[in-house]
Design an enzyme around this catalytic site. Structure first.
Site, PDB file in Angstrom:
ATOM      1  N   CYS A   1       0.878  -1.176   0.000  1.00  0.00           N
ATOM      2  CA  CYS A   1       0.000   0.000   0.000  1.00  0.00           C
ATOM      3  C   CYS A   1       0.904   1.211   0.000  1.00  0.00           C
ATOM      4  O   CYS A   1       1.643   1.440   0.952  1.00  0.00           O
ATOM      5  CB  CYS A   1      -0.913   0.003   1.221  1.00  0.00           C
ATOM      6  SG  CYS A   1      -1.943   1.491   1.313  1.00  0.00           S
TER       7      CYS A   1
ATOM      8  N   GLU B   1      -4.761   1.331  -5.091  1.00  0.00           N
ATOM      9  CA  GLU B   1      -3.962   0.291  -5.713  1.00  0.00           C
ATOM     10  C   GLU B   1      -4.100   0.410  -7.226  1.00  0.00           C
ATOM     11  O   GLU B   1      -5.052   1.011  -7.731  1.00  0.00           O
ATOM     12  CB  GLU B   1      -4.391  -1.104  -5.251  1.00  0.00           C
ATOM     13  CG  GLU B   1      -4.020  -1.437  -3.819  1.00  0.00           C
ATOM     14  CD  GLU B   1      -2.509  -1.584  -3.595  1.00  0.00           C
ATOM     15  OE1 GLU B   1      -1.729  -1.386  -4.568  1.00  0.00           O
ATOM     16  OE2 GLU B   1      -2.113  -1.873  -2.467  1.00  0.00           O
TER      17      GLU B   1
END
Length: 225
Positions: A2, A103
């Site tokens: 992340c 993402e």
């Protein structure tokens, strides 16, 4: 992994702070990226506090702060054996609140960003923190713990942040508890329902600090699991 997330001052984020006994508000921040200062919750003398930390952990034993190694994420599977993370795991754990994270998925030859956001909620990411230096040169820094993707999330990325449900917040923050006993909490799961929405690729530039522009309907939704 992340590498970007957003944090919004809304009732859900305020509810997280209220639950942890923090009487402050969080300033809305978009497209937070590694090495930036980010809001972190940790426990000091039995009291939960909110403070900014550098999002890229600097081990206390490092000679100098640097970015040669990717220290903004820490794999849950290797925390206990990592030279950088095993110490903080024991007694220096924190929560990193987030309203959504970003993402990318390769589509038709380019990377399309997606916003992964809770439906009526807020994420409480599991994190670790450390303190480097002394006096004026002191730097507080943090890393975000990641794990394998929960069922369904692998459509976007094989890994995801560890998302703590409310009933585990206090245990994760309690520095009296040795974190090695909490390793089972780091398994892949979604404590709340989420939706995955395509957003404008302008977000790829970490200097872009505006709200993500949605460019289509949700790709899919997942229930808590």
């Amino acid at each position: 992994m992340c590498g970007r997330y957003n944090l919004i001052d809304d009732p859900f984020t305020q509810g997280l702070l209220d639950e942890l006994g923090i009487s402050l508000r969080i300033q809305t921040r978009y497209n937070l990226a590694p090495t930036e200062q980010v809001p972190v919750i940790r426990q000091v003398e039995e009291k939960n506090i909110l403070q900014d930390m550098r999002w890229w952990l600097i081990p206390h034993w490092a000679q100098i702060p640097d970015t040669r190694y990717s220290m903004f994420n820490a794999k849950a599977e290797t925390l206990a054996t990592s030279k950088a993370f095993s110490g903080p795991l024991k007694h220096q754990r924190c929560i990193i609140p987030a309203s959504s994270f970003i993402e990318w998925r390769t589509e038709e030859g380019h990377k399309q960003p997606y916003s992964i956001q809770p439906i009526d909620g807020v994420f409480a990411f599991a994190g670790l923190w450390d303190q480097w230096g002394h006096g004026r040169e002191t730097i507080l820094s943090c890393t975000l713990v990641t794990t394998a993707a929960a069922p369904g999330m692998e459509q976007i990325h094989p890994r995801q942040p560890v998302m703590l449900p409310p009933d585990l917040w206090a245990r994760w923050l309690d520095p009296v508890i040795d974190g090695h006993r909490l390793m089972p909490l780091l398994s892949p799961s979604l404590p709340c329902a989420v939706q995955v929405v395509p957003i404008d690729p302008v977000i790829n530039n970490s200097r872009h600090k505006q709200a993500p522009l949605l460019i289509g309907p949700a790709l899919f939704q997942l229930d808590a699991n």
